[in-house]
Design a protein around this motif. Structure first.
Motif, PDB file in Angstrom:
ATOM      1  N   MET A   1      23.028   7.393   8.284  1.00  0.00           N
ATOM      2  CA  MET A   1      23.050   7.581   6.796  1.00  0.00           C
ATOM      3  C   MET A   1      22.213   6.533   5.999  1.00  0.00           C
ATOM      4  O   MET A   1      21.461   6.343   5.202  1.00  0.00           O
ATOM      5  N   GLN A   2      23.379   5.281   5.422  1.00  0.00           N
ATOM      6  CA  GLN A   2      23.104   3.862   5.158  1.00  0.00           C
ATOM      7  C   GLN A   2      21.734   3.381   5.932  1.00  0.00           C
ATOM      8  O   GLN A   2      20.800   3.318   5.152  1.00  0.00           O
ATOM      9  N   LEU A   3      21.410   3.082   6.649  1.00  0.00           N
ATOM     10  CA  LEU A   3      20.510   2.792   7.267  1.00  0.00           C
ATOM     11  C   LEU A   3      19.028   3.545   7.409  1.00  0.00           C
ATOM     12  O   LEU A   3      18.720   2.954   7.361  1.00  0.00           O
ATOM     13  N   LEU A   4      19.143   5.008   8.044  1.00  0.00           N
ATOM     14  CA  LEU A   4      18.340   6.134   7.605  1.00  0.00           C
ATOM     15  C   LEU A   4      17.668   5.521   6.616  1.00  0.00           C
ATOM     16  O   LEU A   4      17.026   5.963   5.897  1.00  0.00           O
ATOM     17  N   HIS A   5      18.794   5.544   5.520  1.00  0.00           N
ATOM     18  CA  HIS A   5      18.650   5.577   3.981  1.00  0.00           C
ATOM     19  C   HIS A   5      17.695   4.354   3.294  1.00  0.00           C
ATOM     20  O   HIS A   5      16.485   4.676   2.442  1.00  0.00           O
ATOM     21  N   ASN A   6      17.578   2.967   3.896  1.00  0.00           N
ATOM     22  CA  ASN A   6      16.440   2.131   3.901  1.00  0.00           C
ATOM     23  C   ASN A   6      15.501   2.211   4.636  1.00  0.00           C
ATOM     24  O   ASN A   6      14.221   1.682   4.342  1.00  0.00           O
ATOM     25  N   GLN A   7      15.297   2.719   5.922  1.00  0.00           N
ATOM     26  CA  GLN A   7      14.460   2.443   6.965  1.00  0.00           C
ATOM     27  C   GLN A   7      13.165   3.845   6.342  1.00  0.00           C
ATOM     28  O   GLN A   7      11.781   3.230   7.197  1.00  0.00           O
ATOM     29  N   ALA A   8      13.627   4.518   6.279  1.00  0.00           N
ATOM     30  CA  ALA A   8      12.903   5.905   5.848  1.00  0.00           C
ATOM     31  C   ALA A   8      11.579   6.052   5.297  1.00  0.00           C
ATOM     32  O   ALA A   8      10.720   6.231   5.513  1.00  0.00           O
ATOM     33  N   PRO A   9      12.115   5.481   3.616  1.00  0.00           N
ATOM     34  CA  PRO A   9      10.935   4.691   2.515  1.00  0.00           C
ATOM     35  C   PRO A   9       9.332   3.757   3.897  1.00  0.00           C
ATOM     36  O   PRO A   9       8.539   4.109   3.287  1.00  0.00           O
ATOM     37  N   LEU A  10      10.214   2.711   3.946  1.00  0.00           N
ATOM     38  CA  LEU A  10       9.077   1.597   4.975  1.00  0.00           C
ATOM     39  C   LEU A  10       8.507   2.626   6.064  1.00  0.00           C
ATOM     40  O   LEU A  10       7.443   2.618   5.786  1.00  0.00           O
ATOM     41  N   SER A  11       8.948   3.384   6.905  1.00  0.00           N
ATOM     42  CA  SER A  11       8.112   3.948   7.076  1.00  0.00           C
ATOM     43  C   SER A  11       7.348   5.410   6.901  1.00  0.00           C
ATOM     44  O   SER A  11       5.844   5.856   7.434  1.00  0.00           O
ATOM     45  N   THR A  12       7.819   5.546   5.586  1.00  0.00           N
ATOM     46  CA  THR A  12       6.643   6.816   4.811  1.00  0.00           C
ATOM     47  C   THR A  12       5.335   6.261   4.588  1.00  0.00           C
ATOM     48  O   THR A  12       4.327   5.962   4.566  1.00  0.00           O
ATOM     49  N   ALA A  13       6.172   4.382   4.144  1.00  0.00           N
ATOM     50  CA  ALA A  13       4.702   3.755   3.148  1.00  0.00           C
ATOM     51  C   ALA A  13       3.909   3.616   4.062  1.00  0.00           C
ATOM     52  O   ALA A  13       2.837   3.255   4.495  1.00  0.00           O
ATOM     53  N   ALA A  14       4.362   3.352   5.924  1.00  0.00           N
ATOM     54  CA  ALA A  14       3.500   2.708   7.240  1.00  0.00           C
ATOM     55  C   ALA A  14       2.848   3.682   7.573  1.00  0.00           C
ATOM     56  O   ALA A  14       1.459   3.973   7.374  1.00  0.00           O
ATOM     57  N   LEU A  15       3.667   4.205   7.186  1.00  0.00           N
ATOM     58  CA  LEU A  15       2.083   6.365   8.016  1.00  0.00           C
ATOM     59  C   LEU A  15       1.421   6.022   6.896  1.00  0.00           C
ATOM     60  O   LEU A  15       0.395   7.388   7.388  1.00  0.00           O
ATOM     61  N   LEU A  16       1.834   6.407   5.340  1.00  0.00           N
ATOM     62  CA  LEU A  16       0.877   6.679   4.503  1.00  0.00           C
ATOM     63  C   LEU A  16      -1.000   5.357   5.020  1.00  0.00           C
ATOM     64  O   LEU A  16      -2.013   6.288   3.938  1.00  0.00           O
ATOM     65  N   LEU A  17      -0.171   4.520   4.978  1.00  0.00           N
ATOM     66  CA  LEU A  17      -1.730   3.637   5.307  1.00  0.00           C
ATOM     67  C   LEU A  17      -2.763   4.063   7.007  1.00  0.00           C
ATOM     68  O   LEU A  17      -3.559   3.747   6.687  1.00  0.00           O
ATOM     69  N   VAL A  18      -1.990   5.035   7.316  1.00  0.00           N
ATOM     70  CA  VAL A  18      -2.093   5.106   9.160  1.00  0.00           C
ATOM     71  C   VAL A  18      -2.708   6.432   8.991  1.00  0.00           C
ATOM     72  O   VAL A  18      -4.346   6.243   9.596  1.00  0.00           O
ATOM     73  N   VAL A  19      -1.905   7.306   8.170  1.00  0.00           N
ATOM     74  CA  VAL A  19      -2.963   9.106   8.575  1.00  0.00           C
ATOM     75  C   VAL A  19      -4.128   8.960   8.120  1.00  0.00           C
ATOM     76  O   VAL A  19      -4.941   9.593   8.910  1.00  0.00           O
ATOM     77  N   PRO A  20      -5.010   8.273   6.869  1.00  0.00           N
ATOM     78  CA  PRO A  20      -6.417   8.380   6.556  1.00  0.00           C
ATOM     79  C   PRO A  20      -7.034   8.212   7.399  1.00  0.00           C
ATOM     80  O   PRO A  20      -8.101   8.497   7.582  1.00  0.00           O
TER      81      PRO A  20
END
Length: 334
Positions: free
Chosen positions: A206-225
């Motif tokens: 949970m600690q690892l995913l808690h740190n990693q999820a926002p980074l993946s969300t931000a990266a995908l926000l740049l890719v999706v458009p």
């Protein structure tokens, strides 16, 4: 708990032998029950999210990358809620240590969805089966991990079984092969890094995913458009029916359960064991369709299920016969 202390679901014991109850035995029993619980959660949620996503793609034409973004965002939100209720204690990690994991997490879900969208179920399952040998190669070449010959040989009946199950539904197309191949490679690295990062950074799932999820969300926000313009035809900002929106929300909630259980299982067992469990899920799904819904089950599919279960059973036997080596991995709460 050592990394390979708990490897499989199938456990053997002599019911007539009285064993002395010790704290170590009690802890091992609790650990096994915790892994079994996590596998049951993953089993139900993984099957559910596949059918939910496929329904959204085929009946509502919902864009796959936008759906992946919803998954990431709800995973991040779900972990924030868990942290608020003190179900785990948050630990801040440097983003640079998680960059590759975050990108591979994006690639894992993106290429899995694109493969599911572009291929038949048979081709999709066959490609997923190749993840196991690729993980063995990555761990052997990059991390110096050795696998006994018996363990490697168990991969043969498993891959053969998946091929027999999928044979008549396997249809190849150029774009689908590209997505499936990229999905295999990225997924393999992702699963290996999930286990390695938990040991390297001394954090739980949970600690690892808690740190990693926002980074993946931000990266995908740049890719999706770039791939799915939100205001174009069929874009995520278009008009969607209430049914589609409910299914998207439900898919995101189930995806949170999938992501968390994947991290927990790999962190407490190994990437190979998680893949073996994935093949077991595939067999149970086919058998359940035959027994509960009277789906057709051909002779080659029955042989495929037997081959796959034989491979899983032999893997289980050999893993239980190998004495685990102690590691410095943190114990995790289920």
């Amino acid at each position: 708990m050592a990394n390979d202390d708990v490897q499989v679901v199938f456990l053997t014991a002599n019911p007539f032998k009285r064993e002395q109850v010790t704290p170590a035995n009690t802890e091992m029993t609790i650990s096994r029950l915790a892994v079994l619980t996590a596998m049951c959660v993953n089993f139900v949620s993984s099957i559910s999210v596949v059918f939910l996503n496929k329904w959204l793609f085929e009946h509502h034409s919902f864009p796959s990358l936008s759906l992946t973004l919803v998954h990431f965002a709800l995973t991040w939100l779900g972990l924030a809620i868990c942290c608020h209720f003190r179900w785990f204690s948050a630990r801040r990690l440097p983003p640079s240590s998680l960059a590759l994991l975050a990108l591979s997490f994006c690639g894992f879900v993106v290429f899995t969805n694109l493969s599911l969208q572009s291929n038949t179920i048979g081709t999709y399952q066959l490609a997923k089966a190749l993840t196991t040998p690729v993980i063995v190669i990555i761990q052997s070449v990059m991390y110096g991990k050795t696998f006994d010959l018996q363990i490697k040989l168990t991969l043969i009946p498993i891959i053969l079984g998946v091929f027999l199950n999928s044979f008549y539904d396997v249809k190849f197309n150029g774009l689908g092969i590209v997505y499936a191949s990229l999905g295999v490679v990225v997924t393999s690295f992702y699963q290996v890094w999930v286990g390695e990062k938990q040991k390297e950074l001394q954090v739980n799932s949970m600690q690892l995913l808690h740190n990693q999820a926002p980074l993946s969300t931000a990266a995908l926000l740049l890719v999706v458009p770039w791939f799915e313009p939100p205001f174009g035809v069929g874009g995520s900002s278009g008009t969607w029916s209430a049914t589609a929106l409910v299914l998207v929300l439900l898919s995101g909630i189930v995806a949170f359960s999938v992501n968390l259980s994947i991290y927990w299982i790999i962190g407490n067992t190994s990437p190979i064991t998680y893949n073996m469990f994935g093949h077991f899920k595939f067999c149970v799904t086919l058998l359940g369709g035959y027994l509960l819904f009277h789906d057709l089950l051909s002779l080659h599919q029955a042989l495929g299920i037997l081959c796959t279960l034989l491979g899983i059973a032999t893997y289980t036997y050999f893993k239980l016969s190998i004495k685990p080596e102690p590691t410095g991995q943190l114990r995790q709460k289920p």
